[in-house]
Design a protein around this motif. Structure first.
Motif: not given
Length: 402
Positions: A123-129, A144-151, A316-319
């Motif tokens: 997760g951190p590597v993906t967001r840094a990328r 980041y929103s798309l990534d969080t929802v997908a995760e 409110a969780v993902a945001p």
């Protein structure tokens, strides 16, 4: 909304990042239930299986920032493949050890420790990328929103897939699937992360910022993540108890589905809207909203109403998590982003684990509505934490007081 996220996915390199990241992270969605069921079947005890899971989770959470720091220091191409190979090998060993009974219990515990040591920080590597790929702040927020929802969706579908495998085959097959997912996903992710994006810390000739310096600077997103994890962890357990007392523990699935659906909708909407307020202000408002929504669940008279009240909490969780990651990204220097993001992840998981254990103790001594109110307390408390002074990045060699 569709145009916004399509723009993110059309960014050069986005597809090569997003697909392997999803494949690798699906492993974390399947491994927990698979390990629990496989260990319980091999030992004949859910209590022992629970200890194996606890050991795996605690070691993984405690060493998460350390593994992410290795990625920052040596680069994804050098750091991730050994982690993925070691983690996959341990999962295969766990599958072999739990395929039939007879494996000594201490061996299972040692294998769980090894799995926690090697688990790669995908997760951190993906967001840094994402931060390296997308320089526009608004477009990065959508990414980041798309990534969080997908995760989050992976953590919903993963256990379903693991449960299906346990039904039609053996639970240990889920461990083999987890290994088969994490290895190619992580290797492909490592190939997409170019070392030229941010020089490793040792190449500058200066010492990297200490972890306590990052904690001091990023205390607001860390507090928000820990509070959110604590609130959701406690609420998850309390929802099971609530449904059981209403006549059917299985009905908690409706509450979990409502929470997950609300989070997905809220995350996608959050990424699609343009916000004028800064990340710190948004995080305060979102954390306050999440805590208030969780507190309102104490008014639920039955499972149906509890599920309805879980929807606004889910919105409110993902945001909240997305904004915590974004604010951390703004505060940390590029060569520290992976470790800083991992610290937010670790705070979320630690908060969830601790609050779940505490909620289990309270349910036998405190009325359930009061327990639900208490579940909102750490989230509301986190809303009081703000970035101290003027927000500025940690640069290599700086030591900032917490």
């Amino acid at each position: 909304m569709s145009s916004s996220y399509a723009t993110v996915l059309r960014t050069p390199g986005a597809a090569r990042l997003f697909v392997p990241a999803l494949i690798g992270r699906l492993s974390y969605g399947t491994v927990s239930l698979s390990l629990l069921l496989a260990t319980a079947g091999a030992t004949g005890s859910y209590a022992r299986a629970g200890w194996v899971m606890a050991v795996f989770s605690v070691v993984s959470v405690l060493l998460f920032p350390t593994r992410a720091g290795l990625v920052d220091r040596y680069g994804p191409r050098r750091a991730l493949p050994p982690m993925a190979a070691g983690y996959a090998a341990v999962l295969v060993a766990l599958a072999a050890a739990t395929w039939t009974g007879g494996t000594p219990y201490p061996v299972l515990l040692l294998l769980a420790v090894a799995a926690g040591v090697f688990a790669p920080p995908l997760g951190p590597v993906t967001r840094a990328r994402w931060s390296a790929l997308i320089t526009d702040p608004e477009l990065r927020r959508r990414a980041y929103s798309l990534d969080t929802v997908a995760e989050e969706l992976l953590y919903v579908t993963g256990p379903l897939l693991a449960g299906l495998l346990a039904t039609v085959a053996r639970p240990a097959v889920g461990l083999l699937l987890s290994a088969a997912l994490v290895l190619p996903g992580t290797l492909a992710l490592a190939l997409t992360a170019h070392r030229a994006e941010a020089a490793p810390a040792q190449a500058t000739g200066q010492a990297a910022p200490r972890s306590w310096a990052l904690i001091g600077l990023a205390r607001q997103p860390l507090a928000a993540a820990a509070g959110t994890g604590a609130g959701l962890g406690a609420f998850g357990l309390l929802a099971v108890v609530f449904a059981d007392r209403c006549g059917g523990a299985a009905d908690v699935a409706w509450v979990e589905a409502a929470l997950a659906a609300g989070s997905a909708v809220g995350g996608l909407a959050f990424g699609a809207v343009t916000w004028r307020a800064g990340s710190a202000t948004r995080l305060t408002v979102l954390t306050l909203g999440l805590g208030t929504a969780l507190a309102l669940t104490a008014l639920a008279p039955n499972v149906a109403v509890l599920a309805l009240l879980a929807v606004p909490a889910g919105l409110a969780v993902a945001p909240t998590l997305t904004t915590a990651y974004l604010l951390t990204d703004e505060l940390a220097a590029p060569e520290q982003r992976t470790r800083a993001g991992a610290m937010v992840n670790a705070a979320f998981n630690a908060g969830g684990s601790g609050a779940t254990a505490l909620a289990g103790l309270l349910t036998a001594r405190v009325p359930l509505p009061v327990c639900l109110l208490l579940a909102a307390a750490p989230v509301l408390a986190a809303a009081l934490v703000r970035v101290g002074g003027r927000a500025r990045r940690v640069t290599v060699g700086q030591e900032l007081a917490a």
